[in-house]
Design an enzyme around this catalytic site. Structure first.
Site, short mmCIF file in Angstrom:
data_model
loop_
_atom_site.label_atom_id
_atom_site.label_comp_id
_atom_site.label_asym_id
_atom_site.label_seq_id
_atom_site.Cartn_x
_atom_site.Cartn_y
_atom_site.Cartn_z
N LYS A 1 2.99 11.40 -8.70
CA LYS A 1 2.95 12.85 -8.49
C LYS A 1 2.23 13.51 -9.65
CE LYS A 1 6.18 13.89 -11.74
NZ LYS A 1 6.01 14.81 -12.90
N ASP B 1 12.95 14.32 -11.01
CA ASP B 1 11.80 14.15 -10.11
C ASP B 1 12.15 13.41 -8.83
OD1 ASP B 1 10.08 15.44 -11.84
OD2 ASP B 1 9.32 13.60 -12.74
#
Length: 221
Positions: free
Chosen positions: A33, A161
């Site tokens: 990401k 996350d």
């Protein structure tokens, strides 16, 4: 920039792995990401920073294989000698916490092929953990699996996350970055990742967030 969600029919995702005493399942996806924007807006009572960020998953990914069955316990093999294979590895911790939360005593075997740079802020460990949870939820039935709210709470306990990487795509993150609001996918773009020959520890980076760098006087050569 990468998939708004990992495509279901790409060549790698089409690979299938046998699972002991289970149906054959697709390999989970563990995409890296980017934080396209990140702002620290305050300090929380629990000691964490209050964030506003924009997440986007990209094509770069690890391969994670999860086999459920066999002798009780969690075993892990990683192709990178720098990575631990015990509970210091977030994927191993995810598997153990899933077993604990479901009250099951299955054996779990993990095999991870790393492509996401370690310590680069790209969410590699969190993405591996999310892939493990996704796979266990999918292949764990008909025995108990976790309802969505419990799965999200488990993901939050593993790392800020992990909740975003359970789904990926393009999303806004608030709170510790673990309160996720999906957004419509942006237009595809090409990214160039430049990874230095050293890693950074997230906790140490945030611990120095109060520091300011005086850029006056610097100029491009």
């Amino acid at each position: 920039m990468g998939p708004d969600r990992a495509p279901a029919d790409d060549a790698d995702a089409g690979r299938r792995f046998p699972v002991r005493s289970r149906e054959i399942v697709e390999a989970p996806r563990a995409h890296a990401k980017l934080n396209l924007y990140l702002e620290i807006v305050g300090r929380r009572p629990d000691g964490y920073h209050e964030l506003r960020t924009l997440f986007q998953t990209i094509d770069l990914r690890d391969d994670v294989r999860v086999d459920l069955g066999g002798e009780p316990g969690v075993r892990c093999v990683v192709d990178d000698a720098d990575l631990p294979t015990d509970e210091r590895n977030l994927a191993v911790r995810a598997a153990k916490e899933w077993l604990r939360a479901t009250g099951r005593a299955d054996g779990i075997d993990l095999r991870i092929v790393k492509r996401i740079p370690i310590g680069g802020g790209l969410g590699g460990g969190s993405s591996d953990a999310a892939a493990v949870l996704q796979s266990l939820q999918r292949i764990g039935g008909p025995a108990p699996v976790l309802p969505p709210a419990a799965l999200l709470n488990l993901a939050r306990a593993l790392g800020a996350d992990v909740p975003f990487l359970l789904e990926g795509g393009f999303a806004q993150g608030t709170g510790r970055g673990d309160e996720i609001a999906p957004l419509p996918p942006p237009p595809p773009v090409t990214c160039v990742l430049i990874v230095p020959p050293f890693g950074t520890e997230t906790a140490k980076v945030y611990a120095q967030a109060h520091l300011r760098v005086d850029l006056r006087g610097l100029r491009a050569e």
